[in-house]
Design a protein around this motif. Structure first.
Motif, PDB file in Angstrom:
ATOM      1  N   TRP A   1      -5.626 -30.730  41.809  1.00 31.71           N
ATOM      2  CA  TRP A   1      -7.178 -30.282  41.986  1.00 31.71           C
ATOM      3  C   TRP A   1      -7.741 -30.914  43.104  1.00 31.71           C
ATOM      4  CZ3 TRP A   1     -11.246 -33.741  41.754  1.00 31.71           C
ATOM      5  CH2 TRP A   1     -12.570 -32.992  41.342  1.00 31.71           C
ATOM      6  N   CYS A   2      -7.168 -32.527  43.369  1.00 27.95           N
ATOM      7  CA  CYS A   2      -7.660 -33.268  44.470  1.00 27.95           C
ATOM      8  C   CYS A   2      -7.236 -32.695  45.781  1.00 27.95           C
ATOM      9  CB  CYS A   2      -6.993 -34.550  44.240  1.00 27.95           C
ATOM     10  SG  CYS A   2      -7.560 -35.744  42.845  1.00 27.95           S
TER      11      CYS A   2
ATOM     12  N   VAL B   1     -10.390 -38.936  37.383  1.00 26.25           N
ATOM     13  CA  VAL B   1     -10.053 -39.187  38.780  1.00 26.25           C
ATOM     14  C   VAL B   1     -11.369 -39.705  39.608  1.00 26.25           C
ATOM     15  CG1 VAL B   1     -10.116 -37.792  41.105  1.00 26.25           C
ATOM     16  CG2 VAL B   1      -8.955 -36.721  38.975  1.00 26.25           C
TER      17      VAL B   1
ATOM     18  N   GLU C   1      -1.212 -33.052  36.942  1.00 21.71           N
ATOM     19  CA  GLU C   1      -2.073 -32.094  37.491  1.00 21.71           C
ATOM     20  C   GLU C   1      -3.449 -32.158  38.328  1.00 21.71           C
ATOM     21  OE1 GLU C   1      -2.704 -32.283  32.846  1.00 21.71           O
ATOM     22  OE2 GLU C   1      -0.994 -32.514  34.347  1.00 21.71           O
ATOM     23  N   ASP C   2      -3.623 -33.576  38.137  1.00 18.74           N
ATOM     24  CA  ASP C   2      -4.908 -34.014  38.837  1.00 18.74           C
ATOM     25  C   ASP C   2      -4.736 -33.925  40.209  1.00 18.74           C
ATOM     26  OD1 ASP C   2      -6.289 -34.231  36.502  1.00 18.74           O
ATOM     27  OD2 ASP C   2      -5.828 -36.759  36.548  1.00 18.74           O
ATOM     28  N   GLU C   3      -3.536 -34.214  40.641  1.00 21.46           N
ATOM     29  CA  GLU C   3      -3.217 -34.113  42.019  1.00 21.46           C
ATOM     30  C   GLU C   3      -3.521 -32.904  42.848  1.00 21.46           C
ATOM     31  OE1 GLU C   3       1.194 -34.833  44.722  1.00 21.46           O
ATOM     32  OE2 GLU C   3       0.678 -36.189  42.906  1.00 21.46           O
TER      33      GLU C   3
ATOM     34  N   ARG D   1     -13.989 -34.624  37.482  1.00 23.96           N
ATOM     35  CA  ARG D   1     -12.658 -34.668  36.997  1.00 23.96           C
ATOM     36  C   ARG D   1     -12.479 -35.677  36.053  1.00 23.96           C
ATOM     37  NH1 ARG D   1      -8.866 -30.570  36.769  1.00 23.96           N
ATOM     38  NH2 ARG D   1      -6.737 -31.042  36.136  1.00 23.96           N
TER      39      ARG D   1
ATOM     40  N   LYS E   1      -2.350 -45.202  36.218  1.00 27.07           N
ATOM     41  CA  LYS E   1      -2.748 -44.269  37.004  1.00 27.07           C
ATOM     42  C   LYS E   1      -1.975 -43.902  38.196  1.00 27.07           C
ATOM     43  CE  LYS E   1      -7.903 -44.237  35.946  1.00 27.07           C
ATOM     44  NZ  LYS E   1      -9.158 -44.150  36.449  1.00 27.07           N
TER      45      LYS E   1
ATOM     46  N   LEU F   1      -5.862 -41.203  39.708  1.00 29.59           N
ATOM     47  CA  LEU F   1      -5.738 -40.046  38.969  1.00 29.59           C
ATOM     48  C   LEU F   1      -4.927 -40.370  37.884  1.00 29.59           C
ATOM     49  CD1 LEU F   1      -2.843 -38.890  40.055  1.00 29.59           C
ATOM     50  CD2 LEU F   1      -4.356 -37.826  41.314  1.00 29.59           C
ATOM     51  N   GLU F   2      -5.090 -39.804  36.412  1.00 30.87           N
ATOM     52  CA  GLU F   2      -4.815 -40.089  35.188  1.00 30.87           C
ATOM     53  C   GLU F   2      -3.465 -39.125  35.022  1.00 30.87           C
ATOM     54  OE1 GLU F   2      -7.344 -40.158  32.227  1.00 30.87           O
ATOM     55  OE2 GLU F   2      -8.331 -42.192  32.737  1.00 30.87           O
ATOM     56  N   GLN F   3      -3.417 -37.789  35.258  1.00 30.14           N
ATOM     57  CA  GLN F   3      -2.759 -36.792  35.026  1.00 30.14           C
ATOM     58  C   GLN F   3      -1.988 -36.153  36.081  1.00 30.14           C
ATOM     59  OE1 GLN F   3      -1.751 -36.505  31.719  1.00 30.14           O
ATOM     60  NE2 GLN F   3      -3.356 -37.879  31.266  1.00 30.14           N
TER      61      GLN F   3
END
Length: 413
Positions: free
Chosen positions: A284-285, A248, A280-282, A245, A201, A276-278
């Motif tokens: 979003w956060c 996350v 693109e999650d960054e 999500r 992660k 976060l795992e992906q």
């Protein structure tokens, strides 16, 4: 034509006592991340240990570590130097080796001594994370250098001073190395059973400072603006993001504010971590954090500051990385070891290297466990077999006819 690597693997058998003695000596030096003098003493010792390798040594000053204190003020702390050693930069295959010199145990922590728990189990600060791993790494490189296969591999070692606090200061050095190398080998401890970490992660560490307005809690309560209440609302909104999500997770981990209960508190400080795992999650956060900060900041008499950010990108396995793991598994099988790679929520410098596009394995160090606690231990019998694993990988890479999967062109002639 197959190659016989036996003589150089057998040489590693003779190095067990040296690896153990050096690990103990390094672990007896406190090198908590903010103990710059201690980290530099470890660096001095490593330079001496590396002398037989014959590489070019550099000491590199790094930026200070920044942290928000309990008064909401950003403080700076000097760090120890990074150490970089390079050899054969012209070779067709370039390998990056990395291991950190710092530990989580501050100079005033009670855990400072080495204790034998049984004939195979050594307890001590950093014995597994990561000082034992440094000895595994250097012994494997030394085995390669003694072999006739060394000339095809150029390498650089980075001993960094700040991995345990996120590698913010050494991250530029890792990114710089990524421009020169084809793969990375990092010596965090393996899982206790000897297996390797695969996907990891990503992580971000944040501090939030809320300032309100002090007032007498009885006579002029209505004139105050309660920073603790505003922070409580911030944390509630932050924690409500959990479950929104997949992959996350958000952990509010620290809060401090106020004082005398007859004063409306005008300051509150909190710290939190996001995993976060992906990649693109960054984004979003970041968008959700911006919305929460704006909502709190809109309140009359309340000011909010958000510090920090994402320091580790998620490590997502590429085809090249999966092939590197298969090489480790095959080498392990040749040595009688069963090796798998498993996902983990933890982060390390392997995240940084993967984010720069470099396939890597980041848990090639010793077998041990209970790291980041006073019960940390290393299985001393793992020194030899883990050094052999890396050495065999290096020699197989050096003698391979096809390294195109690493971007290495076949030599002509």
């Amino acid at each position: 034509m197959s190659n016989d690597f036996t003589p150089w693997l057998e040489w590693i058998d003779s190095q067990h006592d040296t690896m153990l003695a050096n690990t103990i000596a390094l672990s007896e030096i406190n090198s908590g991340s903010l103990n710059a003098d201690g980290v530099n003493r470890v660096g001095d010792a490593l330079i001496r240990i590396c002398e037989p390798l014959g590489g070019e040594v550099e000491r590199i000053k790094v930026a200070p570590f920044q942290s928000v204190n309990n008064q909401g003020v950003v403080e700076e702390f000097p760090l120890g130097d990074a150490i970089r050693i390079r050899k054969r930069p012209e070779a067709p295959l370039q390998i990056f080796f990395c291991g950190h010199m710092d530990t989580v145990f501050a100079i005033d922590h009670h855990f400072q001594t080495i204790t034998w728990l049984d004939d195979d189990t050594l307890n001590g600060p950093g014995v597994a994370d990561l000082k034992g791993g440094l000895m595994v790494m250097l012994t494997a490189i030394q085995a390669l250098e003694r072999s006739p296969f060394a000339e095809r591999i150029g390498w650089e070692i980075l001993f960094n001073p700040d991995e345990e606090i996120g590698s913010a200061a050494s991250a530029p050095l890792i990114a710089e190395a990524a421009q020169r190398v084809n793969l990375g080998l990092i010596y965090e401890p393996s899982f206790p059973d000897g297996n390797l970490a695969g996907e990891r992660k990503g992580s971000g560490n944040f501090s939030v400072v809320i300032r309100g307005r002090a007032a007498h809690a009885g006579r002029e309560h209505h004139l105050g603006r309660n920073a603790i209440r505003a922070m409580a609302d911030f944390i509630a909104m932050l924690d409500d993001l959990n479950g929104q999500r997949d992959g996350v997770t958000i952990n509010p981990g620290f809060i401090e504010g106020g004082g005398a209960v007859n004063i409306v508190p005008d300051l509150c400080v909190s710290k939190f971590n996001i995993r976060l795992e992906q990649p693109e999650d960054e984004r979003w956060c970041q968008n959700r954090l911006a919305e929460i900060v704006a909502a709190i900041h809109a309140r009359e008499g309340i000011l909010i500051e958000l510090h920090g950010g994402f320091t580790r990108k998620p490590k997502v396995l590429t085809p090249a990385n999966e092939r590197l793991f298969r090489l480790a598994k095959d080498c392990g099988a040749d040595l009688g070891m069963q090796i798998q790679w498993l996902p983990t929520g933890g982060c390390c410098d392997g995240n940084n290297l993967a984010a720069a596009g470099i396939p890597n394995i980041d848990t090639l160090g010793v077998q041990g466990g209970k790291i980041h606690s006073a019960d940390e231990y290393v299985k001393v019998s793992s020194f030899t077999k883990r050094a052999k694993l890396s050495a065999l990988m290096l020699m197989k890479l050096a003698t391979s006819d096809d390294l195109s999967w690493l971007g290495v062109q076949k030599e002509k002639g």
